[in-house]
Design a protein around this motif. Structure first.
Motif: not given
Length: 496
Positions: A260, A307, A378, A483
């Motif tokens: 991410d 992530s 996203k 992040c």
């Protein structure tokens, strides 16, 4: 055969003008003749020959008639059939009783083998259960131990966990006492710090926060689970630290942090051309296939997201964070939970709404990741000015309109091959279909991504196509913009 009642005559031939000698010669010359006898005892002439089974044949104690039966030469050499020769009876008994005995003996041996096999399987399962219970017991002892008794459990822990324990002081030195300058990221579990061990090896230290939503069970789950997994697309857990209130995990260091941090950053995303993105997609797929099919256990990750995919120095992907993972038995296909955990935007509809999870839950999360990697956007928080579509809904609309290539991230537009991108978008849409049974397995996904000759079905409407309010675009438990590394989101759904 002397003193016999002659067989039933439905398959016989009768000629009362023939002598017994002619009858014998006639029967011998016809291979179908199975026996003969005299037609009339009083006159001594006549011929009766049988050409089928000798039915209703029996011997009288007194009286009866001679019956001549065609037999093999070996029986004749051993004395033939007579009222004083019991070998034919023994032969009949042998031909009937012995095969029956052999069949019964074989059945007994088969069922004995099956029972033994079942007992061995149950014994192995019991031994595995004992080992796991013993492992949990030792882990709980270490988990509750203070600094003084930490070392007393170290040897046993290493043997059971297959994972070394490391001192808190060693990690404090490696991270410069957890200096904020070494901080790599932060999530619901706590913080991750970069560290350098005494031998110069770089590591990532995941420090569980005392106020973390990820408690001891999740910590234990990750330690016991990931230590037994070995795959190039799974992050390696090197050691753990449990001293007093401190609980930490030590991973191999990933130079490029999490996915991410790269794909959702306008500057960093420029370093990801299409070839690297395709390599990341295929790598994640192979890592999931290993979890679902090829590892020692069938594992459902349950929190796959950008992530939780880390990138090494060469941008190779490695799936991380197994705190929410679940092990499935060999015959299990799905399970139900009252505690729904994960991150909105990546959770499948059946899991988020009904708590039902399976390997197809991970497939849905993978499909979301594929569309995010292709688009650089996203899934949550994606809005079109003219509609309230999330990324799934936007991708689905473009696909139906024949404009799927508009989904491509401009950062990689010059480096991509259109047919490869379209194939990935199609695979991604197949993975996020609303009905779990219509989604492909990861083995099929890897095949579709690796071979251009494999035909791909047309996708159906994705689950969670629409976003109802901007409020829902926030993470289910974390609203940080930065992040994260090994970020875990814990979600509790009460109303159903």
């Amino acid at each position: 055969m002397s003193g016999m009642k002659l067989p039933e005559t439905s398959t016989s031939f009768v000629n009362m003008s023939m002598s017994v000698e002619d009858c014998e010669e006639k029967c011998r010359s016809n291979c179908s003749c199975v026996g003969y006898a005299l037609g009339d005892l009083k006159s001594g002439v006549g011929c009766v020959m049988w050409f089928g089974d000798l039915v209703d044949l029996r011997q009288y104690a007194e009286g009866g008639q001679d019956l001549f039966v065609r037999v093999s030469s070996s029986i004749l050499e051993n004395g033939g059939y007579s009222s004083h020769n019991k070998k034919p009876i023994a032969l009949i008994v042998t031909l009937i009783v012995v095969p029956t005995f052999v069949v019964l003996l074989g059945c007994c041996l088969f069922f004995t083998w099956k029972k033994k096999l079942k007992n061995n399987r149950n014994r192995r399962a019991e031994e595995r259960g004992k080992k796991e219970r013993s492992q949990d017991l030792i882990f709980d002892k270490v988990l509750s131990s203070g600094p003084r008794d930490h070392h007393s459990h170290e040897q046993n822990s290493n043997e059971d966990f297959e994972l070394p324990l490391i001192d808190l002081s060693t990690l404090a030195i490696a991270t410069s006492n957890f200096n904020q300058g070494n901080k790599l990221g932060q999530g619901g579990f706590g913080s991750v710090f970069k560290g350098t061990l005494a031998d110069g090896k770089e590591v990532a230290v995941k420090r569980l926060s005392k106020n973390s939503g990820q408690g001891g069970e999740e910590f234990k789950n990750e330690v016991l689970l990931i230590a037994k997994l070995q795959h190039r697309n799974l992050v390696r857990l090197l050691a753990c630290c449990i001293e007093g209130d401190e609980k930490m995990l030590v991973y191999e260091y990933m130079q490029n942090k999490s996915l991410d941090c790269v794909i959702f950053n306008k500057v960093n995303s420029l370093s990801l051309d299409w070839r690297k993105r395709l390599n990341i997609i295929v790598g994640i797929a192979r890592g999931l296939l290993y979890l679902h099919q090829d590892s020692r256990f069938r594992i459902i990750h349950r929190d796959l997201k950008a992530s939780n995919v880390l990138l090494d120095g060469e941008m190779n992907p490695k799936i991380s964070d197994f705190g929410m993972a679940r092990i499935f038995g060999g015959d299990e296909t799905e399970a139900n939970t009252k505690r729904v955990v994960g991150t909105y935007g990546y959770m499948s509809p059946e899991y988020a709404m009904d708590g039902i999870f399976s390997i197809k839950s991970d497939v849905f999360s993978f499909g979301v990741l594929v569309l995010e990697i292709v688009s650089g956007k996203k899934n949550r928080g994606f809005y079109q000015s003219s509609s309230e579509h999330n990324l799934l809904g936007h991708a689905w609309r473009l696909w139906k309109e024949g404009k799927a290539l508009e989904l491509i991230d401009p950062a990689m537009a010059d480096s991509c091959l259109e047919y490869e991108v379209l194939r990935c978008i199609q695979v991604g849409l197949l993975c996020v279909q609303e009905r779990a049974e219509e989604r492909p397995t990861m083995s099929t996904v890897v095949l579709m991504l690796s071979s251009e000759s494999v035909a791909i079905a047309q996708p159906k409407q994705p689950g969670f196509c629409l976003v109802s309010t901007p409020f829902e675009t926030e993470s289910s438990s974390s609203k940080q913009d930065s992040c994260t590394v090994n970020h875990v989101t814990v979600t509790m759904l009460d109303a159903r």
